[in-house]
Motif scaffolding. Structure first.
Motif, PDB file in Angstrom:
ATOM      1  N   ILE A 107       1.235   2.527  -0.406  1.00 45.02           N
ATOM      2  CA  ILE A 107      -0.064   2.003   0.023  1.00 45.02           C
ATOM      3  C   ILE A 107      -1.186   2.569  -0.852  1.00 45.02           C
ATOM      4  O   ILE A 107      -2.126   1.862  -1.209  1.00 45.02           O
ATOM      5  CB  ILE A 107      -0.303   2.306   1.520  1.00 45.02           C
ATOM      6  CG1 ILE A 107       0.640   1.466   2.367  1.00 45.02           C
ATOM      7  CG2 ILE A 107      -1.723   2.081   1.931  1.00 45.02           C
ATOM      8  CD1 ILE A 107       0.387  -0.028   2.283  1.00 45.02           C
ATOM      9  N   THR A 134      -6.443   0.277   3.218  1.00 49.92           N
ATOM     10  CA  THR A 134      -5.275   0.834   2.540  1.00 49.92           C
ATOM     11  C   THR A 134      -5.452   2.322   2.236  1.00 49.92           C
ATOM     12  O   THR A 134      -4.490   3.080   2.300  1.00 49.92           O
ATOM     13  CB  THR A 134      -4.978   0.063   1.243  1.00 49.92           C
ATOM     14  OG1 THR A 134      -6.132   0.061   0.417  1.00 49.92           O
ATOM     15  CG2 THR A 134      -4.550  -1.350   1.538  1.00 49.92           C
ATOM     16  N   SER A 148      -4.822   4.077   5.501  1.00 49.10           N
ATOM     17  CA  SER A 148      -3.387   4.023   5.793  1.00 49.10           C
ATOM     18  C   SER A 148      -2.624   5.053   4.980  1.00 49.10           C
ATOM     19  O   SER A 148      -1.738   5.735   5.494  1.00 49.10           O
ATOM     20  CB  SER A 148      -2.838   2.633   5.491  1.00 49.10           C
ATOM     21  OG  SER A 148      -3.400   1.681   6.323  1.00 49.10           O
ATOM     22  N   SER A 149      -2.973   5.170   3.719  1.00 47.08           N
ATOM     23  CA  SER A 149      -2.308   6.138   2.866  1.00 47.08           C
ATOM     24  C   SER A 149      -2.590   7.570   3.319  1.00 47.08           C
ATOM     25  O   SER A 149      -1.674   8.394   3.405  1.00 47.08           O
ATOM     26  CB  SER A 149      -2.763   5.944   1.420  1.00 47.08           C
ATOM     27  OG  SER A 149      -2.124   6.855   0.573  1.00 47.08           O
TER      28      SER A 149
END
Length: 138
Positions: free
Chosen positions: A13, A109, A112-113
Protein backbone atom coordinates in the motif's frame (compact mmCIF):
# COMPACT_ATOMS: atom_id res chain seq x y z
CA UNK A 1 1.99 -15.47 8.85
CA UNK A 2 -0.07 -12.78 10.56
CA UNK A 3 2.86 -10.40 10.95
CA UNK A 4 4.09 -11.20 7.44
CA UNK A 5 0.64 -10.47 5.97
CA UNK A 6 0.53 -7.05 7.61
CA UNK A 7 4.11 -6.35 6.57
CA UNK A 8 3.41 -7.19 2.90
CA UNK A 9 0.23 -5.14 2.98
CA UNK A 10 1.95 -2.11 4.52
CA UNK A 11 4.78 -2.23 1.99
CA UNK A 12 2.41 -2.76 -0.95
CA UNK A 13 0.00 0.00 0.00
CA UNK A 14 2.90 2.37 0.71
CA UNK A 15 4.31 1.55 -2.72
CA UNK A 16 0.91 2.30 -4.27
CA UNK A 17 0.89 5.71 -2.62
CA UNK A 18 4.40 6.52 -3.84
CA UNK A 19 3.73 5.28 -7.38
CA UNK A 20 0.45 7.20 -7.58
CA UNK A 21 2.26 10.42 -6.69
CA UNK A 22 5.24 9.91 -9.02
CA UNK A 23 3.68 8.56 -12.22
CA UNK A 24 0.58 8.89 -14.31
CA UNK A 25 0.68 5.25 -15.47
CA UNK A 26 -1.67 3.09 -13.43
CA UNK A 27 -0.52 -0.39 -14.49
CA UNK A 28 2.03 -0.41 -11.66
CA UNK A 29 -0.77 0.10 -9.17
CA UNK A 30 -2.77 -2.74 -10.72
CA UNK A 31 0.22 -5.05 -10.29
CA UNK A 32 0.25 -4.23 -6.56
CA UNK A 33 -3.45 -4.99 -6.05
CA UNK A 34 -2.83 -8.61 -4.91
CA UNK A 35 -1.51 -7.24 -1.62
CA UNK A 36 -5.11 -6.31 -0.82
CA UNK A 37 -5.99 -9.99 -1.19
CA UNK A 38 -3.12 -10.96 1.10
CA UNK A 39 -4.43 -8.57 3.72
CA UNK A 40 -8.00 -9.79 3.34
CA UNK A 41 -6.88 -13.39 3.72
CA UNK A 42 -4.71 -12.57 6.70
CA UNK A 43 -7.35 -10.55 8.48
CA UNK A 44 -10.21 -12.96 7.88
CA UNK A 45 -8.57 -16.37 8.26
CA UNK A 46 -5.63 -16.39 10.63
CA UNK A 47 -7.39 -15.05 13.78
CA UNK A 48 -10.00 -17.80 13.52
CA UNK A 49 -7.31 -20.43 13.00
CA UNK A 50 -5.55 -19.15 16.12
CA UNK A 51 -8.82 -19.36 18.08
CA UNK A 52 -9.35 -22.96 17.01
CA UNK A 53 -5.79 -23.85 18.04
CA UNK A 54 -6.30 -22.04 21.33
CA UNK A 55 -9.42 -24.03 22.10
CA UNK A 56 -7.68 -27.36 21.51
CA UNK A 57 -5.19 -26.63 24.31
CA UNK A 58 -5.91 -27.63 27.89
CA UNK A 59 -4.46 -24.43 29.36
CA UNK A 60 -6.96 -21.97 27.94
CA UNK A 61 -8.83 -19.60 30.22
CA UNK A 62 -11.52 -21.20 32.33
CA UNK A 63 -14.47 -19.31 33.69
CA UNK A 64 -17.29 -20.09 36.05
CA UNK A 65 -17.47 -20.46 39.79
CA UNK A 66 -15.92 -23.92 40.00
CA UNK A 67 -13.41 -23.38 37.21
CA UNK A 68 -14.80 -26.25 35.12
CA UNK A 69 -16.87 -24.23 32.68
CA UNK A 70 -15.06 -23.35 29.51
CA UNK A 71 -15.76 -20.32 27.42
CA UNK A 72 -17.09 -21.44 24.06
CA UNK A 73 -15.36 -21.04 20.73
CA UNK A 74 -18.42 -19.23 19.38
CA UNK A 75 -17.97 -16.43 21.91
CA UNK A 76 -14.32 -15.99 20.95
CA UNK A 77 -15.18 -15.96 17.22
CA UNK A 78 -17.91 -13.40 17.90
CA UNK A 79 -15.40 -11.22 19.79
CA UNK A 80 -12.94 -11.30 16.89
CA UNK A 81 -15.71 -10.53 14.38
CA UNK A 82 -16.97 -7.65 16.52
CA UNK A 83 -13.45 -6.26 16.83
CA UNK A 84 -13.03 -6.39 13.07
CA UNK A 85 -16.35 -4.65 12.40
CA UNK A 86 -15.73 -1.99 15.06
CA UNK A 87 -12.32 -1.19 13.60
CA UNK A 88 -13.86 -0.79 10.15
CA UNK A 89 -16.50 1.58 11.55
CA UNK A 90 -13.90 3.70 13.34
CA UNK A 91 -11.63 3.89 10.31
CA UNK A 92 -14.54 4.61 7.98
CA UNK A 93 -15.79 7.41 10.22
CA UNK A 94 -12.36 9.02 10.56
CA UNK A 95 -11.12 8.75 6.97
CA UNK A 96 -13.58 11.33 5.65
CA UNK A 97 -12.24 14.02 7.94
CA UNK A 98 -8.63 13.03 7.20
CA UNK A 99 -9.19 13.27 3.44
CA UNK A 100 -10.94 16.62 3.90
CA UNK A 101 -8.11 17.96 6.06
CA UNK A 102 -5.34 16.85 3.69
CA UNK A 103 -7.41 17.55 0.56
CA UNK A 104 -6.13 14.41 -1.18
CA UNK A 105 -7.42 10.86 -1.48
CA UNK A 106 -3.85 9.56 -1.39
CA UNK A 107 -4.07 10.02 2.39
CA UNK A 108 -6.23 6.86 2.48
CA UNK A 109 -3.36 4.70 1.22
CA UNK A 110 -0.81 6.48 3.41
CA UNK A 111 -2.98 5.95 6.51
CA UNK A 112 -3.54 2.31 5.53
CA UNK A 113 0.18 1.76 5.20
CA UNK A 114 0.98 3.43 8.53
CA UNK A 115 -1.75 1.51 10.37
CA UNK A 116 -0.60 -1.78 8.81
CA UNK A 117 2.97 -1.20 9.99
CA UNK A 118 1.64 -0.29 13.45
CA UNK A 119 -0.39 -3.52 13.53
CA UNK A 120 2.66 -5.47 12.40
CA UNK A 121 4.75 -4.04 15.23
CA UNK A 122 1.97 -4.67 17.76
CA UNK A 123 1.54 -8.27 16.63
CA UNK A 124 5.28 -8.88 16.73
CA UNK A 125 6.05 -7.23 20.06
CA UNK A 126 2.91 -7.11 22.17
CA UNK A 127 1.35 -10.52 21.55
CA UNK A 128 2.40 -13.43 23.74
CA UNK A 129 3.40 -16.38 21.59
CA UNK A 130 3.40 -19.82 23.16
CA UNK A 131 6.32 -21.90 21.95
CA UNK A 132 6.11 -25.68 21.99
CA UNK A 133 9.35 -26.82 23.61
CA UNK A 134 9.00 -30.56 23.07
CA UNK A 135 12.10 -32.28 21.78
CA UNK A 136 11.79 -34.47 18.73
CA UNK A 137 13.03 -37.86 19.85
CA UNK A 138 12.77 -40.93 17.65
Amino acid sequence: MYVFGYLVFGAGIGSMAIIAQLTEARWEIILLCPVMGIMYGTLNNIPYKLISRYHTRDEYIRCGVDGLERRGMGIDCALVSSQNQLSQIIIGASMGSIVAAVDSVISVTVCSSMLAFTACIAAALLVHYQVDRRENTP
